[in-house]
Design an enzyme around this catalytic site. Structure first.
Site, PDB file in Angstrom:
ATOM      1  N   THR A 121      46.469  26.667  43.767  1.00  0.00           N
ATOM      2  CA  THR A 121      47.021  26.435  45.099  1.00  0.00           C
ATOM      3  C   THR A 121      48.389  25.748  45.033  1.00  0.00           C
ATOM      4  O   THR A 121      48.669  25.004  44.072  1.00  0.00           O
ATOM      5  CB  THR A 121      46.042  25.546  45.910  1.00  0.00           C
ATOM      6  OG1 THR A 121      46.718  25.014  47.038  1.00  0.00           O
ATOM      7  CG2 THR A 121      45.528  24.374  45.098  1.00  0.00           C
ATOM      8  N   TYR A 146      40.740  17.331  46.753  1.00  0.00           N
ATOM      9  CA  TYR A 146      40.761  18.793  46.529  1.00  0.00           C
ATOM     10  C   TYR A 146      41.893  19.175  45.582  1.00  0.00           C
ATOM     11  O   TYR A 146      41.672  19.809  44.547  1.00  0.00           O
ATOM     12  CB  TYR A 146      40.910  19.528  47.867  1.00  0.00           C
ATOM     13  CG  TYR A 146      41.316  20.988  47.718  1.00  0.00           C
ATOM     14  CD1 TYR A 146      40.449  21.917  47.135  1.00  0.00           C
ATOM     15  CD2 TYR A 146      42.568  21.445  48.145  1.00  0.00           C
ATOM     16  CE1 TYR A 146      40.821  23.258  46.984  1.00  0.00           C
ATOM     17  CE2 TYR A 146      42.940  22.772  47.994  1.00  0.00           C
ATOM     18  CZ  TYR A 146      42.071  23.677  47.416  1.00  0.00           C
ATOM     19  OH  TYR A 146      42.444  24.993  47.264  1.00  0.00           O
TER      20      TYR A 146
HETATM   21  N1  LIG Z   1      42.229  29.855  51.567  1.00  0.00           N
HETATM   22  C1  LIG Z   1      43.414  29.413  51.205  1.00  0.00           C
HETATM   23  O1  LIG Z   1      44.314  29.184  52.041  1.00  0.00           O
HETATM   24  C2  LIG Z   1      43.735  29.184  49.750  1.00  0.00           C
HETATM   25  C3  LIG Z   1      45.069  28.900  49.381  1.00  0.00           C
HETATM   26  C4  LIG Z   1      45.360  28.698  48.027  1.00  0.00           C
HETATM   27  C5  LIG Z   1      44.344  28.791  47.079  1.00  0.00           C
HETATM   28  N2  LIG Z   1      43.057  29.029  47.481  1.00  0.00           N
HETATM   29  C6  LIG Z   1      42.024  29.124  46.438  1.00  0.00           C
HETATM   30  O2  LIG Z   1      41.455  30.419  46.509  1.00  0.00           O
HETATM   31  C7  LIG Z   1      40.078  30.372  46.121  1.00  0.00           C
HETATM   32  C8  LIG Z   1      39.218  31.000  47.202  1.00  0.00           C
HETATM   33  O3  LIG Z   1      39.445  30.300  48.439  1.00  0.00           O
HETATM   34  P1  LIG Z   1      38.687  30.721  49.776  1.00  0.00           P
HETATM   35  O4  LIG Z   1      39.500  30.230  50.898  1.00  0.00           O
HETATM   36  O5  LIG Z   1      38.301  32.155  49.719  1.00  0.00           O
HETATM   37  O6  LIG Z   1      37.367  29.840  49.634  1.00  0.00           O
HETATM   38  P2  LIG Z   1      36.013  29.834  50.484  1.00  0.00           P
HETATM   39  O7  LIG Z   1      35.657  28.413  50.703  1.00  0.00           O
HETATM   40  O8  LIG Z   1      36.122  30.749  51.662  1.00  0.00           O
HETATM   41  O9  LIG Z   1      34.962  30.505  49.488  1.00  0.00           O
HETATM   42  C9  LIG Z   1      34.551  29.894  48.307  1.00  0.00           C
HETATM   43  C10 LIG Z   1      33.369  30.692  47.738  1.00  0.00           C
HETATM   44  O10 LIG Z   1      32.993  30.081  46.493  1.00  0.00           O
HETATM   45  C11 LIG Z   1      31.582  29.979  46.452  1.00  0.00           C
HETATM   46  N3  LIG Z   1      31.229  28.836  45.594  1.00  0.00           N
HETATM   47  C12 LIG Z   1      31.443  27.507  45.847  1.00  0.00           C
HETATM   48  N4  LIG Z   1      30.952  26.777  44.828  1.00  0.00           N
HETATM   49  C13 LIG Z   1      30.448  27.649  43.920  1.00  0.00           C
HETATM   50  C14 LIG Z   1      29.823  27.493  42.648  1.00  0.00           C
HETATM   51  N5  LIG Z   1      29.607  26.272  42.114  1.00  0.00           N
HETATM   52  N6  LIG Z   1      29.443  28.606  41.982  1.00  0.00           N
HETATM   53  C15 LIG Z   1      29.647  29.840  42.513  1.00  0.00           C
HETATM   54  N7  LIG Z   1      30.210  30.036  43.720  1.00  0.00           N
HETATM   55  C16 LIG Z   1      30.616  28.958  44.398  1.00  0.00           C
HETATM   56  C17 LIG Z   1      31.167  29.741  47.900  1.00  0.00           C
HETATM   57  O11 LIG Z   1      29.788  30.063  48.105  1.00  0.00           O
HETATM   58  C18 LIG Z   1      32.133  30.663  48.643  1.00  0.00           C
HETATM   59  O12 LIG Z   1      31.586  31.971  48.757  1.00  0.00           O
HETATM   60  C19 LIG Z   1      39.794  28.897  45.850  1.00  0.00           C
HETATM   61  O13 LIG Z   1      39.947  28.668  44.469  1.00  0.00           O
HETATM   62  C20 LIG Z   1      40.878  28.147  46.596  1.00  0.00           C
HETATM   63  O14 LIG Z   1      41.142  26.906  45.992  1.00  0.00           O
HETATM   64  C21 LIG Z   1      42.732  29.237  48.786  1.00  0.00           C
END
Ligand SMILES: NC(=O)c1ccc[n+]([C@@H]2O[C@H](COP(=O)([O-])OP(=O)(O)OC[C@H]3O[C@@H](n4cnc5c(N)ncnc54)[C@H](O)[C@@H]3O)[C@@H](O)[C@H]2O)c1
Length: 338
Positions: A121, A146
């Protein structure tokens, strides 16, 4: 490709899983189904011949080792992702976002010949002054539990790449929005509340600046990254950013207009502690590979508001007791005092 996607039932993961299957790849989705998951995000591909769902944890060493051994590419989206929740319960962020990544690294190290692609991120760089963009080599300065967990994961990746000569690709994205995002996140929270005519709790002065990417553009960027994964040992970082940076207040006002609500719904509430003022990515490396965003924020917000307005059945189940308890904890007092 035989891809192990982790966190495929979440927001970004579910869009990527569908895109990979549409391109003819074989996908195993490992997801622990935390509160943030919505298996309905993948209902249309659940019985796809090249798709398999495994309910499990990325910290489960034997399970991860077995699944990594079957794959040629591992795409890690599994994480605890909500900054607000990381202030309420930081331990689970360290467990999933750091220990989970080490578990994947161990499996990749012992399997070899598997390409690990990890999602990070823009928040690892902390708050940037006006006019500055973070390049891939910029120093980390995380400020929330985070972002500290995400930065710690990256340090573990760096250590493994150095020590064991592993090639690892790290994508760092700006804020993503679009259909299927959990309703507790800023944009969906404000859209669903604006549609209901409920107050929109805006932290502080609302002038915190974020860079936004529509989820389809993010998926296109991931495809570009996957099409040219470097195989040389080391960390290969690449930034996914649009350059479209807006203060949160401007996003909230646009949502109000699009959702047919009144801007008076926006209620200024006590700020989040340690709230970063500004993120900005230099995404020149990705653009040099031919990627450009196709959806401007105004268009993307209109698409997103329409999706939440027309697909209440997809997100209303997330408004259960767990969400209400979280919302009360996070905003109850703030809205009362606002
Ligand atoms: N959404 C954003 O704006 C954004 C921006 C930059 C980076 N990211 C990164 O992208 C990735 C995905 O983000 P998102 O928004 O889709 O997240 P989200 O919270 O929508 O989904 C996360 C998923 O991970 C699963 N999960 C959580 N803990 C777990 C574990 N221990 N084992 C297996 N599965 C597990 C959850 O059940 C969920 O389905 C993350 O790494 C986040 O840090 C997101």
């Amino acid at each position: 490709m035989r891809v192990l996607v982790t966190g495929g039932c979440g927001f970004i993961g579910s869009h990527v899983v569908r895109a990979l299957l549409a391109e003819g790849h074989t996908v195993t989705n490992l997801d622990a189904l935390t509160y943030a998951a919505n298996p309905a995000n993948l209902a249309t591909v659940a019985s796809h011949a090249h798709y398999r769902f495994v309910h499990g944890d990325i910290c489960d060493v034997p399970l991860v080792r077995d699944l990594v051994a079957e794959a040629d590419t591992v795409l890690n989206f599994a994480a605890e992702t909500h900054v607000d929740r990381s202030l309420l319960d930081p331990g689970v962020f360290v467990r999933t976002d750091v220990e989970g990544v080490v578990t994947l690294l161990e499996a990749v190290r012992t399997t070899r010949d598997v390409m690990l692609v990890h999602m990070s991120t823009d928040e690892v760089f902390g708050s940037l002054p006006a006019g500055m963009e973070a390049a891939e080599e910029a120093p980390f300065a995380p400020t929330s539990p985070y972002s500290a967990s995400k930065a710690a994961a990256e340090l573990q990746i760096r250590a493994y790449a150095e020590t064991y000569h592993l090639p690892v690709t790290v994508m760092r994205s700006c804020n993503v929005y679009g259909p299927n995002q959990h309703i507790e996140k800023f944009i969906p929270l404000f859209i669903t509340r604006a549609l209901a005519g409920a107050p929109l709790p805006l932290y502080g002065d609302g002038l915190q600046e974020r860079e936004w990417i529509y989820v389809d553009d993010l998926v296109a960027a991931v495809r570009v990254v996957l099409a040219g994964l470097p195989r040389a040992p080391g960390v290969h970082a690449i930034h996914i950013g649009t350059g479209e940076r807006l203060p949160n207040r401007a996003v909230a006002e646009t949502i109000c207009r699009l959702a047919g609500g009144n801007e008076s719904l926006i209620q200024r509430v006590g700020d989040r502690p340690g709230h970063d003022r500004r993120y900005a990515l230099d995404s020149g490396r990705l653009r040099a590979r031919g990627w450009t965003p196709a959806v401007a924020i105004k268009e993307g917000l209109a698409l997103t508001v329409r999706w939440y307005a027309e697909n209440a059945a997809a997100w209303e189940p997330a408004q259960g007791a767990e969400f209400r308890e979280y919302f009360q904890r996070q905003y109850g007092e703030r809205l009362g005092a606002g």
